[in-house]
Design a protein around this motif. Structure first.
Motif, PDB file in Angstrom:
ATOM      1  N   VAL A  76       0.841  -1.210   0.000  1.00 13.99           N
ATOM      2  CA  VAL A  76       0.000   0.000   0.000  1.00 13.99           C
ATOM      3  C   VAL A  76       0.871   1.254   0.000  1.00 13.99           C
ATOM      4  CG1 VAL A  76      -1.655   1.335   1.364  1.00 13.99           C
ATOM      5  CG2 VAL A  76      -1.986  -1.125   1.066  1.00 13.99           C
ATOM      6  N   LEU A  77       2.021   1.217   0.689  1.00 12.31           N
ATOM      7  CA  LEU A  77       2.923   2.372   0.689  1.00 12.31           C
ATOM      8  C   LEU A  77       3.435   2.694  -0.708  1.00 12.31           C
ATOM      9  CD1 LEU A  77       5.084   1.940   3.919  1.00 12.31           C
ATOM     10  CD2 LEU A  77       3.492   3.797   3.406  1.00 12.31           C
ATOM     11  N   LEU A  78       3.520   1.671  -1.562  1.00 14.73           N
ATOM     12  CA  LEU A  78       3.971   1.919  -2.936  1.00 14.73           C
ATOM     13  C   LEU A  78       2.994   2.792  -3.714  1.00 14.73           C
ATOM     14  CD1 LEU A  78       5.381  -1.602  -3.918  1.00 14.73           C
ATOM     15  CD2 LEU A  78       6.693   0.470  -3.422  1.00 14.73           C
ATOM     16  N   LEU A  79       1.724   2.819  -3.287  1.00 13.72           N
ATOM     17  CA  LEU A  79       0.730   3.655  -3.984  1.00 13.72           C
ATOM     18  C   LEU A  79       1.034   5.151  -3.855  1.00 13.72           C
ATOM     19  CD1 LEU A  79      -2.770   1.999  -3.432  1.00 13.72           C
ATOM     20  CD2 LEU A  79      -1.662   2.514  -5.602  1.00 13.72           C
ATOM     21  N   PRO A  80       1.158   5.705  -2.645  1.00 10.87           N
ATOM     22  CA  PRO A  80       1.479   7.139  -2.568  1.00 10.87           C
ATOM     23  C   PRO A  80       2.862   7.464  -3.124  1.00 10.87           C
ATOM     24  CG  PRO A  80       1.514   6.138  -0.377  1.00 10.87           C
ATOM     25  CD  PRO A  80       0.912   5.135  -1.308  1.00 10.87           C
ATOM     26  N   ILE A  81       3.814   6.539  -2.972  1.00 11.10           N
ATOM     27  CA  ILE A  81       5.143   6.783  -3.536  1.00 11.10           C
ATOM     28  C   ILE A  81       5.057   6.888  -5.055  1.00 11.10           C
ATOM     29  CG2 ILE A  81       7.429   5.757  -3.893  1.00 11.10           C
ATOM     30  CD1 ILE A  81       7.178   4.545  -1.075  1.00 11.10           C
ATOM     31  N   SER A  82       4.347   5.939  -5.676  1.00  6.50           N
ATOM     32  CA  SER A  82       4.205   5.962  -7.139  1.00  6.50           C
ATOM     33  C   SER A  82       3.415   7.179  -7.595  1.00  6.50           C
ATOM     34  CB  SER A  82       3.516   4.678  -7.612  1.00  6.50           C
ATOM     35  OG  SER A  82       4.237   3.540  -7.224  1.00  6.50           O
ATOM     36  N   ALA A  83       2.377   7.533  -6.840  1.00  9.11           N
ATOM     37  CA  ALA A  83       1.599   8.730  -7.198  1.00  9.11           C
ATOM     38  C   ALA A  83       2.457   9.985  -7.117  1.00  9.11           C
ATOM     39  CB  ALA A  83       0.386   8.844  -6.277  1.00  9.11           C
ATOM     40  N   ALA A  84       3.313  10.069  -6.089  1.00 13.43           N
ATOM     41  CA  ALA A  84       4.221  11.215  -5.968  1.00 13.43           C
ATOM     42  C   ALA A  84       5.203  11.266  -7.134  1.00 13.43           C
ATOM     43  CB  ALA A  84       4.977  11.144  -4.642  1.00 13.43           C
ATOM     44  N   LEU A  85       5.674  10.102  -7.568  1.00 18.94           N
ATOM     45  CA  LEU A  85       6.594  10.060  -8.706  1.00 18.94           C
ATOM     46  C   LEU A  85       5.887  10.451 -10.001  1.00 18.94           C
ATOM     47  CD1 LEU A  85       8.624   6.819  -7.859  1.00 18.94           C
ATOM     48  CD2 LEU A  85       9.434   9.182  -7.757  1.00 18.94           C
ATOM     49  N   VAL A  86       4.616  10.074 -10.144  1.00 17.57           N
ATOM     50  CA  VAL A  86       3.836  10.505 -11.315  1.00 17.57           C
ATOM     51  C   VAL A  86       3.687  12.017 -11.316  1.00 17.57           C
ATOM     52  CG1 VAL A  86       1.533  10.468 -12.354  1.00 17.57           C
ATOM     53  CG2 VAL A  86       2.604   8.334 -11.653  1.00 17.57           C
ATOM     54  N   MET A  87       3.406  12.600 -10.160  1.00 12.64           N
ATOM     55  CA  MET A  87       3.296  14.057 -10.067  1.00 12.64           C
ATOM     56  C   MET A  87       4.626  14.722 -10.399  1.00 12.64           C
ATOM     57  SD  MET A  87       0.187  14.774  -9.359  1.00 12.64           S
ATOM     58  CE  MET A  87       0.353  16.485  -8.867  1.00 12.64           C
ATOM     59  N   GLN A  88       5.718  14.113  -9.939  1.00 12.69           N
ATOM     60  CA  GLN A  88       7.036  14.672 -10.233  1.00 12.69           C
ATOM     61  C   GLN A  88       7.350  14.595 -11.720  1.00 12.69           C
ATOM     62  OE1 GLN A  88      10.188  13.164  -7.685  1.00 12.69           O
ATOM     63  NE2 GLN A  88      11.743  13.493  -9.255  1.00 12.69           N
ATOM     64  N   ALA A  89       7.004  13.472 -12.336  1.00 15.91           N
ATOM     65  CA  ALA A  89       7.301  13.292 -13.764  1.00 15.91           C
ATOM     66  C   ALA A  89       6.364  14.095 -14.657  1.00 15.91           C
ATOM     67  CB  ALA A  89       7.216  11.817 -14.127  1.00 15.91           C
ATOM     68  N   SER A  90       5.183  14.442 -14.153  1.00 15.18           N
ATOM     69  CA  SER A  90       4.197  15.131 -14.989  1.00 15.18           C
ATOM     70  C   SER A  90       4.648  16.528 -15.417  1.00 15.18           C
ATOM     71  CB  SER A  90       2.858  15.226 -14.246  1.00 15.18           C
ATOM     72  OG  SER A  90       2.996  16.005 -13.070  1.00 15.18           O
ATOM     73  N   SER A  91       5.663  17.054 -14.756  1.00 13.70           N
ATOM     74  CA  SER A  91       6.196  18.353 -15.174  1.00 13.70           C
ATOM     75  C   SER A  91       6.926  18.264 -16.509  1.00 13.70           C
ATOM     76  CB  SER A  91       7.144  18.889 -14.103  1.00 13.70           C
ATOM     77  OG  SER A  91       8.289  18.058 -13.988  1.00 13.70           O
ATOM     78  N   GLY A  92       7.284  17.049 -16.906  1.00 12.32           N
ATOM     79  CA  GLY A  92       8.030  16.866 -18.142  1.00 12.32           C
ATOM     80  C   GLY A  92       9.524  16.738 -17.948  1.00 12.32           C
ATOM     81  N   ASP A  93      10.001  17.005 -16.741  1.00 14.01           N
ATOM     82  CA  ASP A  93      11.432  16.883 -16.458  1.00 14.01           C
ATOM     83  C   ASP A  93      11.808  15.412 -16.284  1.00 14.01           C
ATOM     84  OD1 ASP A  93      11.719  19.627 -16.488  1.00 14.01           O
ATOM     85  OD2 ASP A  93      11.332  19.819 -14.331  1.00 14.01           O
ATOM     86  N   VAL A  94      12.998  15.063 -16.750  1.00 13.91           N
ATOM     87  CA  VAL A  94      13.553  13.729 -16.555  1.00 13.91           C
ATOM     88  C   VAL A  94      14.570  13.813 -15.417  1.00 13.91           C
ATOM     89  CG1 VAL A  94      14.857  11.828 -17.586  1.00 13.91           C
ATOM     90  CG2 VAL A  94      13.233  13.129 -18.979  1.00 13.91           C
ATOM     91  N   THR A  95      14.417  12.954 -14.418  1.00 19.62           N
ATOM     92  CA  THR A  95      15.350  12.941 -13.296  1.00 19.62           C
ATOM     93  C   THR A  95      15.961  11.560 -13.170  1.00 19.62           C
ATOM     94  OG1 THR A  95      13.530  12.456 -11.785  1.00 19.62           O
ATOM     95  CG2 THR A  95      14.169  14.753 -12.016  1.00 19.62           C
ATOM     96  N   TYR A  96      17.114  11.507 -12.505  1.00 17.34           N
ATOM     97  CA  TYR A  96      17.737  10.195 -12.319  1.00 17.34           C
ATOM     98  C   TYR A  96      18.394  10.116 -10.957  1.00 17.34           C
ATOM     99  CZ  TYR A  96      22.400  12.181 -13.378  1.00 17.34           C
ATOM    100  OH  TYR A  96      23.554  12.906 -13.350  1.00 17.34           O
ATOM    101  N   TYR A  97      18.648   8.867 -10.534  1.00 14.77           N
ATOM    102  CA  TYR A  97      19.313   8.591  -9.268  1.00 14.77           C
ATOM    103  C   TYR A  97      20.566   7.805  -9.590  1.00 14.77           C
ATOM    104  CZ  TYR A  97      19.799   7.331  -4.322  1.00 14.77           C
ATOM    105  OH  TYR A  97      20.253   7.199  -3.032  1.00 14.77           O
ATOM    106  N   ALA A  98      21.728   8.381  -9.300  1.00 19.35           N
ATOM    107  CA  ALA A  98      23.007   7.735  -9.583  1.00 19.35           C
ATOM    108  C   ALA A  98      23.437   6.919  -8.367  1.00 19.35           C
ATOM    109  CB  ALA A  98      24.070   8.773  -9.937  1.00 19.35           C
ATOM    110  N   LEU A  99      23.404   5.606  -8.475  1.00 18.95           N
ATOM    111  CA  LEU A  99      23.782   4.737  -7.364  1.00 18.95           C
ATOM    112  C   LEU A  99      25.283   4.864  -7.093  1.00 18.95           C
ATOM    113  CD1 LEU A  99      21.696   1.586  -8.321  1.00 18.95           C
ATOM    114  CD2 LEU A  99      21.135   3.334  -6.663  1.00 18.95           C
ATOM    115  N   GLY A 100      25.636   5.052  -5.818  1.00 20.79           N
ATOM    116  CA  GLY A 100      27.038   5.219  -5.449  1.00 20.79           C
ATOM    117  C   GLY A 100      27.630   6.524  -5.934  1.00 20.79           C
TER     118      GLY A 100
END
Length: 505
Positions: free
Chosen positions: A41-65
């Motif tokens: 269930v926690l994945l739902l708000p996390i995914s919704a937040a990521l959809v809101m973040q991506a809806s701006s059109g910006d591409v973001t990334y997470y560089a591991l290490g």
């Protein structure tokens, strides 16, 4: 915390899976259920937040290490990956809630393996690296091998053997294809590979073409595209209900991979290699649609019928990829949301019907009346309308958008085949419903009361999903259209990931 949000869909189920497989939790079924349901269930708000973040059109990334691309491992968030995360989370919530009705106790380690499969799915949707796409494929496949055997039984073992052997062969081809492309381009980062393919010397075009077509075979196997779909009906038909429901997203991983790899690496800037997959995908999609429709009409078991309906949706989605226009991609993304959730819910509903019918099970034959037949009949009616693509639910709109996206000679092929596939689904579902709910009226109603979590899981996917998707069709289709435009113009993603051509965050 915001910059770490991208990695949470991978880390959260990873940690939950480790905890759930801890031996001392072995007998604490309620504790396991609580951890698994809360995590999902926690994945739902996390995914919704990521959809809101991506809806701006910006591409973001997470560089591991903190290793920057193209050398380090990166998780990339754009509109498409965010959408797939949200669809997976919605489907997973319905599946895990249903499993808490008792299906999770039919075997060991269900919830831990379920979480690890979610980790593999989410990782595959987020990775920006071709080799790590292979790694996450393997993670979700390893979990799925064990989940297929949940509860045991000869039929499940036979179906799982075919599934395992074919996917091992597919994994081998994936490694070969990745090696060929790495040898030809010198990179595994997909954005970097797209840049290098655009500037590829003519003598290496043959090598890259071979690698790309090998990848198409692999992704076609994952998506269950003809002639690589024969493993799916038995595998999905014999899988435990919550596992089969989650597997509804598995074919969409192949669809996603085709969209991601070919619209990024073989875009209009790839010169002679641009859209090299298009003719293959288009004609194989139409063939898949024809053969799957025949399977729908021939199915004599409700679970097999739903499995063939998934193949119909695969052919429909691949036809959208074969048209390769932003309008077609937008339409297929809307239809992807609809068909993934509804077919997943129908697997759950089929298991509930089989439980109520006793010895008749899910076979399309007369059986005893069901004690809770009224509620099941209503849900079956809603699900049948949705999956067949009849108004007023979201399936009708998804198909209408795809038909409208066809141009020129594409209409001569897609319109009759797509409409006939809907007719085939309507005929088969009408026959199934009349046999199980109308013709089966004699005798004393039987079947134990169905657990409440099972009702919640089915209503969530079969009834609520298509209704809400239709009510919010405007904003959803706006998002899918913007996603299709972003896929058709991958320059923003490339500039974000490659420091030489843009500012890295």
């Amino acid at each position: 915390m915001t910059q770490h949000l991208i990695i949470l869909p991978v880390v959260l189920p990873l940690v939950a899976g480790i905890v759930l497989l801890y031996r001392r939790l072995g007998r604490l079924s309620q504790t396991k259920r609580l951890i698994s349901v809360v995590t999902t269930v926690l994945l739902l708000p996390i995914s919704a937040a990521l959809v809101m973040q991506a809806s701006s059109g910006d591409v973001t990334y997470y560089a591991l290490g903190s290793w920057q691309p193209p050398f380090g491992i990166v998780l990339v968030l754009d509109r498409l990956s965010a959408l797939m995360l949200l669809v997976t989370a919605i489907l997973a919530v319905g599946s895990v809630v249903y499993a808490c009705g008792g299906d999770d106790e039919k075997g060991s380690n269900f919830h831990g393996l379920f979480q690890w499969q979610l980790m593999g799915l989410n990782g595959a949707f987020l990775t920006g690296d071709l080799f790590n796409l292979f790694v996450f494929f393997e993670v979700l496949l390893l979990a799925s091998y064990a989940l297929l055997l949940h509860g045991g039984g000869k039929a499940k073992i036979q179906a799982s053997v075919h599934y395992v052997v074919l996917n091992i062969a597919g994994s081998s081809l994936f490694l070969i294809a990745a090696g060929v492309l790495y040898g030809a381009t010198g990179t595994l980062n997909m954005a970097d590979m797209a840049e290098r393919i655009a500037q590829l010397p003519a003598e290496r075009e043959g090598l890259v073409t071979a690698g790309a077509l090998l990848l198409l075979v692999v992704f076609g196997l994952k998506a269950a595209m003809l002639p690589l779909y024969f493993w799916l009906p038995r595998t999905y038909g014999y899988a435990p209900a919550p596992v089969a429901a989650l597997f509804a997203i598995m074919t969409k991983v192949g669809i996603y991979a085709i969209l991601r790899v070919y619209m990024l690496m073989f875009s209009d800037h790839a010169g002679a290699l641009a859209a090299l997959e298009q003719p293959w995908v288009w004609w194989l999609a139409l063939a898949t649609l024809v053969m799957a429709s025949m399977g729908v009409l021939a199915a004599r078991d409700l679970r097999l019928l739903v499995a063939y309906l998934i193949l119909v949706s695969v052919g429909t989605l691949l036809a959208g990829i074969g048209m390769r226009s932003p309008e077609a991609v937008s339409a297929l993304l809307y239809y992807l949301i609809h068909t993934t959730l509804v077919t997943g819910g129908l697997f759950l509903l089929a298991a509930m019907i089989g439980t109520q019918r006793g010895k008749a099970g899910t076979r399309l034959a007369k059986g005893r009346p069901m004690a809770e037949g009224g509620g099941l009949a209503l849900l079956f009616f809603i699900g049948a309308i949705a999956v067949a693509g009849l108004p007023p639910l979201s399936g009708a709109l998804g198909k209408a958008l795809l038909l409208n996206a066809a141009e020129g000679s594409q209409r001569l092929w897609l319109w009759p085949l797509l409409l006939l596939s809907g007719l085939a689904a309507l005929v088969a579902l009408s026959r199934a419903g009349s046999t199980m709910f109308w013709a089966s009226h004699r005798g004393t109603p039987g079947g134990d009361p169905l657990p409440r979590p099972q009702w919640v899981g089915v209503i969530w996917l079969v009834a609520a999903a298509p209704i809400l998707l239709m009510l919010f069709a405007g904003p959803v289709s706006d998002y899918t259209h913007a996603t299709a435009e972003q896929l058709a113009n991958p320059e923003a993603l490339i500039e974000t990931l490659l420091p030489a051509t843009g500012d890295a965050p």
